[in-house]
Design a protein around this motif. Structure first.
Motif: not given
Ligand SMILES: Nc1ncnc2c1ncn2[C@@H]1O[C@H](COP(=O)(O)OP(=O)(O)OP(=O)(O)O)[C@@H](O)[C@H]1O
Ligand SMILES: Nc1ncnc2c1ncn2[C@@H]1O[C@H](COP(=O)(O)OP(=O)(O)OP(=O)(O)O)[C@@H](O)[C@H]1O
Ligand SMILES: [Mg+2]
Ligand SMILES: [Mg+2]
Lengths: 369, 352, 263, 288, 369
Positions: C81, C88, D18, D20-22, D24-25
């Protein structure tokens, strides 16, 4: 020896009559066992524009860093106006350096940058501003730049801010470490001229490092050529160009025709790689082996062997138009000779045509190195 | 699906390798045990929905009977299978044993094993056993003792103890005067404390001489130091105190109950049986962290496994009289209020 | 003061601070070597008993297995991830980038104990039982941002022209990724993985609330410290200090060796 | 990836990476925080989110002496940050400028303790400082003096915090100091500035981004600290996080704990936002 | 019109007879409302060395990125060998780009870099290696570089590796985006010649961006001058130099004397800023206002007004030796004229001396822009 043009610089004798402001005596800087600067002796006159050229790694930066006090000399003396200053730290020396990166303070405005040395000296803000504005004016920057962030200035403007800051310090000597090398061609040309003008206006001593031969030629009173920590030759641009001390110096100063030659028993100079004897104006004492150097602009096309004192036959191989001049490459056996002419000379030469090229004895130089 | 796993929420001891490893090897099971150091938190975990995780819960006596059983957090045990074990325990645990039964006395809701008096601990080199037992809770009413003592971070017990120091029985509803007295006492006790910390800190501090005695403690906390050769560290039960019948001490009895887990592991009952084995009971008593008497010592087979040093570590010599001077751990009806007061007092003390 | 003097002073200060940093580890080591349970100095009875007991314990093995499983899973997920997150973060110029950068940083700048509690309440609210899996999730919340930063530092120095060049030379998107992007960013990914693993390995505040019945080594150590302290605690403490040191210094040594081999 | 056809439709390359990270967050960070906030409005001592919201918890907090804990937390965080700034600056300077090839290895040495559980390391300090511990035991047996130990005092809590958070100050600070181009230093010196003037006029302002990040990070972490006060301080001081813990454990009052956590979050969040807004992260991280 | 030298390049007609390999038809690229490339029409012949010059931001990079397929054209057509390739992605186009940063893969050896396109094509390792070694040889890199890390190569070596990698791809067209601008002067000179040789050897089409006038002059068959997204002028180096279409192009190609002039009623050309009438060879149709451009090498010192068709009187102001040539600055009123000579011409001029400078009508150009 080629007959150089009579250049319009301050006459040489006038320069040497002035007292030296800076004297270096067997100045050496070692890093470990390696001598980056290796015993340099040099006098620089007050008000002189002295340029140091030399290949990468030859010790140019190290030398002026020692002079500016940013590097401690390993041995030898640096004498400024008669006083030995080896142990004076940079902030106590009346000298100032302009870095290639300019080293402007990015967190300050143009005005604050220029005022920095004044602030350090404890001059009050009102006076500082007056001086800063005067410097902006002198360097042809608009007064409203005073409050502008240096980050918003263009390359040329920054250059001027850096210079203004250095001038605000009012140093006796200004050092420059390739200040223009990162700037593009057209702007560089302009700034070169400006720098020269500032030098003239302020009458300060400039010690200048550059990679660019042209820059050195245009601006300097004298040029010092460095190689492996040593000053190989010091002289006016004209001297360096016209009477290089060795092959290294001659090649360093632009395209050049170099022929390895030897002295024969019969006191004639013959080429090492092909069968040809040359006439030269003077043969140095005890010369036995070396190089014959002929600048391309002294070589010309001839129609008969007797038209020049030295003539070679070759094949026209290539022709390049370099702006105002044209370079012809002529292949003589394995060697390629360069002939340079101004563009206006029209020619009827064709590729692979057999041509005769020639030069006069006085236009060639015999060097040992 | 959970034939080969067992999750135990317990006080320190049941989670030790000595106890669990043989069981693991024997059953080829994955046994996870988490030890927490106070009852409310453990009970809370079940309340918060962790009944789906745990198979056994091991807390002090009143919680199973008075809280968890009524709230449906635990399950009853088969009386026929488990009551015989009580017969081999010390006489006080004869079935039907009060704390192992629900309020109605019908269902067996847990097994008893470890127990012990829990009041305070002293370094007898500094304060003799006699002085301590005589003075009892008043040790904390003597300003000369400021900064000589620590307080074990065991806040539910501290609530009891501060009540005792203030001079009234903790296990009842308190009137305003008592609450005011409690407040004042709590502030004083915490202000005078040199250190508040866990058992390890208390023992280390006692052994190295940082403090002379500390509030809250008994065999459970002092035994490791005693076993380590520090015979001068001793749990004290005051000769007298404000509890029912003038008793000065409080004793706890751990009850281990099967959790009301929809998928209760069959190993839960197996484990309860396993720890009744004399050898295992001895191991439980002398699990690596804290040492305690166990009810199974009523069985000679088990008692004989204890060496003289071990008996000494758990203050076997005076155990009977200490238990006699103690009331049993119970629920404090206005615990929440007192705890809040005490917490505030602690903070105030920290403000200097 | 002379340059030399200043230099020496700064060196001395740095070394002193390092000693300060390792002093407790030294004391822990000493404590693990005593035969008695409570520490008194100078040590009266030395012994390796607690080391033996620790290594023999199935319990400890289980804990190691838990900790390693969690740390390993955290490492894998976090790196994947965070790798894209780092692209990004540092590689593309897109509209939400500055906001994204700040959001990524938030969990790092957040008290972990509060974060652990929040996660516990959240799991509880949506009816998820805590276990080693929820612990992985909890660790990720804090570790992904850290790893994103670590990888970003590498991504910043990445020349996008490399990808364009590969693409231009006929490589498909996937080939560009596999042959260029991934290998060039590999050093960043590897250090990110190291960080992920070790941070998860040593994490206590998040594990405390979110591992359920599956204890990790730090959580076990904590439980043992507050009640049931034995010198097994310092033994494990010493082991994990040495483990981290070995892993990091060993990794560094390998990297320098490789670099040297290349020259 | 090579972006020859960056078209308008769909998400941009950056947003796609961005994503997946978003996500997850959102589920791992935003949702839990919202849960905490939701809990803080539940009636005291409830275990679920189904009851009618109330402000009781906040009222309780403002009526109680929780300000003491907040005060301690802030004070100690501030002290820690101040001390760390002083301790770390010379090291950061050395790492960025003097140590050369030693600095990676030193960086590693400073990193290693990060990976060992905080509790254990703090316990090491107990062993060092306690009576008959490494320090006092040595003094006693070698010199026969027996000074009082300083354990379980606020000072030791501070020591513990400085100790635990040192790397978090050091690394951003080193980044900051190494962002100062050496030539600007030399230029300032060359223009007559004394060492101190160089520091004040050039060095400090230019390394400020890194320093600020370090200050912020350590402050925030220190505000959330709990173990130092518990282990080393012997609870002679009670920080806010300890308050929260008590609410969640002995007091069985999740909503109260949640409300305290929310207050802490507000303080921390505001601070972080304020500081981060001022800096260009690209310049701090990207400039190499 | 100045009479240019007859250059040795491939004759122009020969070039235009070849079929165009690349045709651009009103090619446009917009970023938002801004047209970085603004409707360019251009044919590039097979085997041509086409150079694009122009100031920073004029759209050079954007143009070739479109051609290489890294940027999507906003409108217009790109036609390669008769097929429209607008929608072909970069990896499907038989073209290849050499970046200014070179974009060598840092994690791979020289050999692996060169083999990259072959690997992508699925050629087996043994054959790849043969090809890579052949390319190393062609680019004069020693075969033992095959296993060397690219990070350990010097600037010039890297340059060659990048070129070898591009050649390994065997593209029909090679694009270069200022590949030499980051390299120092001496090495650049060598690499320019090498690049030219490679072009000749391979016969591939090269499209080349540079900032350097000299580079463009030396290497190109044709030069296109860009300005604000447009091609202002396209022609051989000689055409561009000798017949610039406007002031912008003329100034872009080196130092030049430019006089703003107007057409008078009497069909004479007069200077706008001082009082002087000039004779020129040809006056463009409908000329009314513009500039008179005279290259400095066509200006000469004269002793009498009748020696040249146009003569001005001025003061010698400065003299610079630029290597093989010397530039004189002559101040005429407010204007400074540049006169350039080869070094061998010796002179007796002194600073501030009054001089006459002159040039012939055929050597000046009248431009409207
Ligand atoms: N601090 C240092 N430690 C060791 N060697 C150094 C140091 N500074 C410079 N050198 C070495 O001294 C030599 C001279 O370096 P210097 O920077 O003076 O060269 P230069 O002539 O300025 O080169 P360039 O034209 O590339 O700027 C080089 O070989 C360099 O590697
Ligand atoms: N992706 C983009 N988005 C918006 N504008 C862009 C983009 N790429 C280029 N431009 C703009 O297009 C114009 C042309 O840029 P380009 O890079 O092609 O110029 P150039 O001639 O190559 O300049 P240089 O000589 O500086 O390399 C510039 O004004 C630039 O700002
Ligand atoms: Mg240099
Ligand atoms: Mg460009």
């Amino acid at each position: 020896m080629p007959e150089g043009p009579n250049l319009l610089k301050v006459p040489k004798d006038c320069m040497s009559k002035r007292p030296p402001i800076l004297q270096l005596k067997s100045l050496t800087k070692s890093f470990g066992t390696f001598n980056a600067v290796d015993g340099i002796d040099l006098d620089i006159a007050e008000g002189e524009f002295f340029t140091i050229v030399g290949p990468s790694g030859s010790g140019k930066t190290t030398l002026i860093r020692m002079l500016a006090g940013m590097e401690q000399a390993s041995s030898g003396d640096i004498i400024l106006s008669g006083t030995r200053i080896n142990d004076l730290p940079a902030n106590k020396r009346p000298t100032c350096m302009v870095f290639q990166s300019l080293a402007l303070f990015p967190h300050r405005t143009v005005g604050e940058n220029i005022e920095f040395p004044l602030k350090i000296k404890g001059i009050d803000p009102a006076q500082r501003k007056v001086r800063a504005l005067a410097l902006l004016d002198q360097l042809r920057l608009p007064p409203n730049y005073y409050g502008k962030s240096v980050l918003r200035c263009s390359g040329g403007e920054r250059q001027r801010v850096a210079l203004a800051r250095a001038l605000a310090f009012d140093p006796k000597i200004l050092f420059f470490d390739e200040p223009l090398s990162a700037i593009d061609y057209k702007l560089r040309k302009t700034l070169e001229k400006e720098l020269k003008d500032i030098h003239r206006e302020t009458g300060k001593t400039f010690v200048y490092i550059t990679h660019s031969l042209e820059e050195a030629m245009v601006m300097s009173d004298r040029i010092g050529v460095m190689r492996a920590g040593n000053l190989v030759q010091v002289g006016t641009p004209n001297e360096i160009y016209s009477s290089p001390k060795d092959k290294f110096v001659s090649e360093f100063m632009g395209d050049v025709n170099v022929i390895p030659v030897s002295m024969n028993g019969s006191r004639t100079i013959t080429a090492d790689t092909f069968d040809k004897t040359f006439t030269v104006a003077t043969i140095p004492q005890a010369f036995s082996k070396g190089h014959l150097v002929i600048r391309p602009e002294f070589v010309r096309f001839v129609t008969e062997a007797k038209e020049a004192e030295n003539v070679l036959e070759g094949k026209l191989y290539n022709e390049y138009a370099l702006g105002s001049r044209i370079q012809y490459q002529v292949r003589v056996g394995e060697n390629v000779f360069i002939v340079e002419k101004l563009r206006q000379h029209s020619s009827t030469l064709r590729r692979d045509q057999t041509v005769l090229i020639g030069w006069d004895a006085k236009d060639s130089i015999l060097v040992t190195g | 699906a959970r034939e080969k796993e067992l999750n135990i929420l317990c006080w320190e001891g049941y989670n030790s390798a000595q106890v669990l490893d043989p069981f693991r090897q024997d059953k080829g099971a994955t046994v996870k045990a988490e030890s927490l150091t106070n009852d409310p938190t453990m009970v809370n975990r079940l309340r918060a929905g962790e009944t789906k995780i745990w198979d056994l819960i091991n807390v002090n006596n009143p919680w199973a009977r008075k809280i968890m059983a009524p709230e449906g957090l635990i399950k009853p045990l088969d009386r026929a299978t488990f009551e015989p074990y009580f017969d081999k325990m010390m006489p006080a645990f004869k079935a039907p044993y009060k704390w192992a039964m629900d309020e109605k006395g019908e269902q067996l809701i847990g097994m008893a094993q470890r127990f012990g008096p829990y009041c305070f601990v002293v370094n007898t080199d500094k304060v003799s056993r006699k002085t301590a037992e005589d003075q009892g809770w008043n040790l904390w009413n003597d300003p000369a003792n400021d900064k000589k003592y620590g307080v074990l971070e065991s806040d539910d017990w501290n609530v009891f103890n501060i009540c005792c120091i203030a001079g009234f029985d903790p296990f009842k509803v308190h009137n305003d005067d008592e609450v005011a007295k409690f407040t004042e006492t709590a502030k004083r006790v915490f202000k005078g404390a040199k250190v508040v910390g866990d058992i390890a800190t208390m023992n280390q501090s006692l052994v190295s001489g940082e403090i002379d005695f500390h509030l809250t403690g008994g065999t459970y906390s002092a035994s490791p130091a005693r076993a380590d050769g520090a015979a001068n560290i001793r749990g004290i039960t005051p000769n007298s105190g404000p509890m029912e019948g003038g008793k000065g001490g409080i004793v706890w009895i751990e009850i281990t109950s099967p959790v009301n887990n929809p998928e209760l592991s069959p190993l839960a009952t197996e484990f309860l049986k396993y720890v009744q084995d004399p050898k295992v009971a001895h191991t439980v008593a002398f699990a690596e962290g804290t040492f305690n008497p166990v009810a199974q010592m009523g069985n000679k087979e088990c008692f004989d496994l204890f060496t003289k040093e071990e008996l000494d570590a758990i203050q076997w010599d005076s155990l009977e009289e200490e238990v006699a001077r103690s009331v049993e751990y119970d629920i404090v009806p206005d615990y929440d209020k007192l705890l809040d007061i005490m917490t505030a007092a602690k903070k105030e003390a920290s403000a200097g | 003061m002379t340059d030399r003097g200043r230099r020496a002073l700064i060196w001395a200060w740095t070394l002193a601070v390092l000693v300060f940093l390792y002093l407790p580890a030294l004391c822990i080591l000493l404590a693990s070597l005593t035969a008695s349970r409570y520490f008194l100095f100078p040590i009266q009875k030395w012994g390796l008993d607690w080391w033996r007991k620790t290594f023999e314990s199935l319990e400890i093995r289980q804990l190691f297995a838990n900790s390693i499983t969690i740390a390993f899973c955290v490492m894998v997920v976090a790196v994947v991830i965070a790798f894209f997150g780092a692209l990004a973060f540092a590689r593309y110029n897109w509209k939400g980038r500055t906001v994204f950068q700040k959001i990524v940083l938030l969990p790092i700048f957040f008290p972990q104990s509060v974060l652990g509690l929040a996660l516990l309440l959240w799991f509880n609210a949506i009816g998820i039982q805590t276990s080693w899996m929820t612990a992985i999730f909890a660790h990720l919340v804090w570790i992904i941002p850290v790893v994103t930063l670590v990888i970003s530092i590498q991504v910043y120095s990445f020349d996008p022209a490399l990808e364009e060049a590969a693409f231009d030379l006929g490589a498909s998107r996937w080939q560009v990724f596999r042959e260029v992007t991934l290998p060039v960013l590999l050093p960043g990914i590897v250090s990110g993985a190291f960080f992920a693993f070790l941070l998860s390995w040593g994490n206590f505040p998040l594990s405390l609330f979110t591992t359920g019945a599956d204890a990790t080594i730090p959580k076990y150590l904590y439980a043992k410290m507050v009640a049931g302290y034995t010198p097994g605690v310092p033994v494990l403490g010493t082991v994990s200090t040495f483990g981290a040191a070995l892993l990091l210094l060993g990794g560094y040594w390998l990297v320098t060796l490789r670099r040297r081999a290349q020259s | 990836m090579a972006a020859p056809h960056e078209t308008g439709k769909g998400l941009s390359q950056g947003a796609r990476n961005a994503l997946p990270l978003m996500l997850f967050m959102i589920i791992g960070f935003a949702a839990p925080l919202l849960t905490v906030i939701a809990y803080s409005f539940m009636p005291p001592r409830s275990f679920g989110l189904t009851r009618a919201p109330t402000l009781d918890n906040y009222a309780d907090i403002f009526a109680s002496n929780s300000y003491i804990s907040f005060g301690w937390s802030m004070l100690f965080a501030a002290l820690t940050v101040a001390l760390l700034a002083l301790i770390c600056y010379p090291i950061a300077y050395g790492m960025a400028r003097l140590f050369g090839r030693w600095s990676p290895i030193l960086t590693l040495l400073f990193t290693i303790p990060l990976f060992v559980s905080e509790n254990v390391r703090l316990y090491g300090w107990i062993l060092f400082l306690i009576k008959n511990g490494v320090l006092l035991g040595t003094l006693k047996s070698w010199f026969g003096i027996e000074p009082e130990s300083i354990l379980f005092t606020p000072g030791v809590v501070l020591l513990g915090m400085v100790y635990v958070y040192l790397p978090f100050m050091l690394f951003p600070m080193t980044l900051g100091v190494s962002m100062v181009p050496n030539e600007t230093r030399e230029a300032a010196r060359d223009l007559g500035a004394s060492r101190w003037q160089v520091f004040r006029e050039v060095e400090l302002p230019l390394s400020m981004p890194g320093i600020m990040i370090g200050l912020l990070l350590t402050f925030v972490l220190a505000v959330g600290a709990i173990a130092e006060a518990k282990v080393l301080g012997g609870q002679t001081i009670i920080p806010i996080t300890h308050d929260i813990e008590i609410a969640f454990t002995y007091a069985q009052n999740w909503p109260l704990g949640a409300a305290l956590a929310v207050l802490l979050m507000i303080v921390v969040g505001t601070l972080v936002m304020l500081v981060l807004k001022r800096f260009d992260l690209d310049a701090i991280l990207g400039k190499r």
